[in-house]
Enzyme design. Sequence first.
Site, PDB file in Angstrom:
ATOM      1  N   ARG A  34      -1.807 115.116 110.026  1.00 53.82           N
ATOM      2  CA  ARG A  34      -1.181 115.398 111.333  1.00 53.82           C
ATOM      3  C   ARG A  34      -0.396 114.167 111.815  1.00 53.82           C
ATOM      4  O   ARG A  34       0.711 114.287 112.333  1.00 53.82           O
ATOM      5  CB  ARG A  34      -2.243 115.764 112.372  1.00 53.82           C
ATOM      6  N   GLU A 178     -17.711 130.101 111.581  1.00 55.10           N
ATOM      7  CA  GLU A 178     -16.259 130.246 111.417  1.00 55.10           C
ATOM      8  C   GLU A 178     -15.877 130.721 110.017  1.00 55.10           C
ATOM      9  O   GLU A 178     -15.704 129.913 109.105  1.00 55.10           O
ATOM     10  CB  GLU A 178     -15.560 128.907 111.711  1.00 55.10           C
ATOM     11  N   LYS A 220     -16.302 132.421 115.374  1.00 59.32           N
ATOM     12  CA  LYS A 220     -14.929 131.894 115.426  1.00 59.32           C
ATOM     13  C   LYS A 220     -14.137 132.487 114.258  1.00 59.32           C
ATOM     14  O   LYS A 220     -14.103 131.907 113.169  1.00 59.32           O
ATOM     15  CB  LYS A 220     -14.964 130.365 115.352  1.00 59.32           C
ATOM     16  N   SER A 262      -6.620 129.253 115.599  1.00 57.16           N
ATOM     17  CA  SER A 262      -5.195 129.610 115.630  1.00 57.16           C
ATOM     18  C   SER A 262      -4.621 129.720 114.224  1.00 57.16           C
ATOM     19  O   SER A 262      -3.665 130.484 114.005  1.00 57.16           O
ATOM     20  CB  SER A 262      -4.393 128.641 116.499  1.00 57.16           C
ATOM     21  N   ARG A 293      -4.636 123.374 116.216  1.00 57.94           N
ATOM     22  CA  ARG A 293      -3.186 123.162 116.236  1.00 57.94           C
ATOM     23  C   ARG A 293      -2.483 123.777 117.437  1.00 57.94           C
ATOM     24  O   ARG A 293      -1.582 123.167 118.018  1.00 57.94           O
ATOM     25  CB  ARG A 293      -2.579 123.700 114.928  1.00 57.94           C
TER      26      ARG A 293
HETATM   27  P1  13P Z   1      -6.690 125.780 114.133  1.00 56.22           P
HETATM   28  O1  13P Z   1      -6.694 126.415 115.489  1.00 56.22           O
HETATM   29  O2  13P Z   1      -5.628 124.731 113.988  1.00 56.22           O
HETATM   30  O3  13P Z   1      -6.704 126.801 113.033  1.00 56.22           O
HETATM   31  O4  13P Z   1      -8.038 124.942 113.992  1.00 56.22           O
HETATM   32  C1  13P Z   1      -9.210 125.494 114.402  1.00 56.22           C
HETATM   33  C2  13P Z   1     -10.311 124.932 113.631  1.00 56.22           C
HETATM   34  O5  13P Z   1     -11.269 124.457 114.188  1.00 56.22           O
HETATM   35  C3  13P Z   1     -10.250 124.978 112.170  1.00 56.22           C
HETATM   36  O6  13P Z   1     -11.512 124.760 111.641  1.00 56.22           O
END
Ligand code: 13P
Length: 333
Positions: A34, A178, A220, A262, A293
């Site tokens: 990044r 997630e 998530k 995201s 992001r």
């Molecule tokens: P993004 O929203 O950039 O996908 O990141 C979320 C995240 O925690 C990825 O593990």
Amino acid sequence: MSNQQALVDIVKAMATRGKGILAADESSGTIAKRFKTIHLESTESTRQQYRDLLLAAPGLNDYISGVILYDETLRQTTLNGVPFAKYLSEHGIIPGIKVDKGLVALPQTCEEQVTAGLDGLAERFEEYKQLGAKFAKWRAVFKITDCEPSDVAIHVNAHALARYAAIAQAAGIVPIVEPEVLMDGCHDLARAQVVTEKVLVKVFEELHAQRVYLEGMVLKPNMVVAGLDCAKQPSVDEVAKATVTTLKRTVPGAVAMIAFLSGGQSDELATLHLNAMNKLPDLPWTLTFSYGRALQADALATWAGKQDNVTKAQAALLKHAKANSLACLGEYQ
Ligand code: 13P
């Protein structure tokens, strides 16, 4: 107070209406990528400066209920010398910690991956608790091709997610589970829906099998979107409908909070999709955001590594946090 009630109380605070999660838990490798986009070297000091910019943004707690931190950040202080976790708690934001150790190759598959980090996890949770973490995150990824994700990749990743979630809850920490179906590829919306559904069915099967307390966890997931290279991109309403349909088929109402990643969508699209979902009727769960992001991209570019830009960068973060807060209420214009 029972352990279960303590978990529910944390979930309730995370799911405060109109608030979401800021994912600021990029590993050292990811944050270096990044920073490269703003031509900044990633050092312990630049990472601290950047995390200070984000976490100490005035008014962040109007829109953000929790922040996911990386191990290094949980051990760092603000530029004024206050441990980040303490600073967040004092400002009404719950500190969380990414506990997975990233992706490793899954043998016997076509370059699929499984998430590592279960060894010693119970001991690490004890330390993270001492450092102030109240919730945790573990990310599994699934890529879509004509023949993937494979059944074995879905199985082992779902199994590890549930192992992690059970260990977190035993330590009194709320697990964010997630499972991310990636946007890379040229698959269409229908295929993304089929794959996301299959993955979530398996994840909840494993969560049940390993006796994870659903009321004491947060999901998530990815939104159901077409692949980035798909020629036919669906409308905002089509994405909202496909995503909510998939979640209704797979996620029990006992899960109080679903906070989307995201995943590489533009910040505007991520907000529009969340807004459209929250306009749909009869949602059994709180639908909110846990973006990395989509909350940070604008702030990072505005900062560009320069002290003079900190205030403007914080305003950019707040702008997107507020937009998504409104999207949680279906009120984003
Ligand atoms: P993004 O929203 O950039 O996908 O990141 C979320 C995240 O925690 C990825 O593990």
